[in-house]
Design a protein around this motif. Structure first.
Motif, PDB file in Angstrom:
ATOM      1  N   GLN B  94       0.829  -1.208   0.000  1.00 13.43           N
ATOM      2  CA  GLN B  94       0.000   0.000   0.000  1.00 13.43           C
ATOM      3  C   GLN B  94       0.865   1.260   0.000  1.00 13.43           C
ATOM      4  O   GLN B  94       1.870   1.330   0.703  1.00 13.43           O
ATOM      5  CB  GLN B  94      -0.924  -0.005   1.233  1.00 13.43           C
ATOM      6  N   ASP B  98      -2.611   5.666   0.749  1.00  9.41           N
ATOM      7  CA  ASP B  98      -3.605   4.638   1.087  1.00  9.41           C
ATOM      8  C   ASP B  98      -3.562   4.309   2.586  1.00  9.41           C
ATOM      9  O   ASP B  98      -4.594   4.153   3.237  1.00  9.41           O
ATOM     10  CB  ASP B  98      -3.332   3.344   0.300  1.00  9.41           C
ATOM     11  N   ARG B  99      -2.356   4.202   3.114  1.00 12.94           N
ATOM     12  CA  ARG B  99      -2.231   3.852   4.534  1.00 12.94           C
ATOM     13  C   ARG B  99      -2.772   4.973   5.430  1.00 12.94           C
ATOM     14  O   ARG B  99      -3.394   4.712   6.451  1.00 12.94           O
ATOM     15  CB  ARG B  99      -0.759   3.536   4.859  1.00 12.94           C
TER      16      ARG B  99
END
Lengths: 197, 197
Positions: B94, B98-99
């Motif tokens: 990721q 996204d994280r």
């Protein structure tokens, strides 16, 4: 740095500890909020001040603990000329063995403060591929320091007079990990614990 | 993990906190000595247990603090199959963005425990050349988490309900720094401080 006296009279114990900081106030920048005290300065007055603060509180009868986070070389913090340290500057050209010898000598010369304490800490070396080599080298020094008590998961436990114990901590902080690198210590000290009685 | 109640009745407060650990005893390995308690297990039960322990102590009237050192991926410690964590395993593929999004969603879904706490912590990423990128990415997440209180020297201060605050901490620990890397957190929580009154 935070001091935690396990007594309803905790404000008095904290004030006793803070009195011990008076001789260091010209050499250190000291700022307190409701959770902790920030202290900025060179390792000589800084470790001496923290040692004297905890020793003063530990000489009282109450169970008291202290938590300190030490940091050097943090890329996110500005340089402060007050933090200059000859030990760090010379460490760049010294082998791991030489640094272990110098660290042991410093602990042998530490003052005796007449107060027994327990302490456990973890040393963190950031941003370096061989950080475990420096940590294992530091652990070898600790085991022969005279203050080593035992290895625990994720940390090392020291025991002895406050003078020798805090000198061991200062040597671990200054002589291991890259001299120009980012190194931190997560440390807890304890005195007069009823669990030891 | 160490719990520090600032009262002469500290043993009672510690026992109240330890009662809150009961539901987690099958999922975690728990070992106590005179300075701290070692807890080994997956991040889901581990952070829940620490959150519930502190929330139980903080619901009492006394000033109480807690210090915890979290560690994942330490090369010096053996792997434990109980510590398996899907969040960490999927994080490898990721992006940082996204994280950050997933971390914010987790905090928004955190339970409300009805107890306000303060917490400050430092995240350490070892043995990686770009460790400051991950730390700055984590700080960006923290600032929009809803629990951000302020930046301090060397640490970040959170404030809010224990549910959201400890979820913010868990997300910082799991989603930043290399998924297979050595990451630690040095954390202090505080409740009912007279300095805040």
């Amino acid at each position: 740095m935070s001091l935690y006296p396990m007594t309803s009279n905790f404000v008095d114990v904290i004030m006793t500890g803070l009195d011990a900081l008076s001789p260091y106030k010209t050499d250190l920048r000291i700022e307190t909020d409701d959770m902790s005290t920030l202290m900025v300065g060179a390792p000589e007055p800084l470790f001496d001040a923290i040692r004297d603060l905890f020793a003063a509180a530990a000489k009282r009868p109450e169970h008291v603990t202290m938590h300190v986070t030490f940091s050097r070389g943090c890329p996110g913090e500005p340089d402060d000329p007050n933090c200059r340290c000859e030990t760090l500057e010379t460490a760049q050209d010294q082998s791991l063995t030489d640094r272990q010898t110098l660290a042991a000598e410093a602990v042998a010369q530490a003052p005796d403060l007449g107060v027994a304490i327990d302490l456990q800490f973890s040393l963190y070396v950031m941003g370096s591929g061989d950080h475990m080599d420096e940590i294992y080298g530091c652990i070898d020094f600790l085991k022969t320091s005279g203050t080593f008590h035992k290895s625990k998961n994720f940390c090392t436990r020291l025991r002895g007079d406050a003078g020798a114990v805090f000198e061991t901590l200062r040597q671990a902080f200054l002589r291991f990990g890259p001299a120009e690198g980012h190194v931190t210590i997560d440390m807890t000290a304890s005195a007069n614990s009823p669990s030891l009685a």
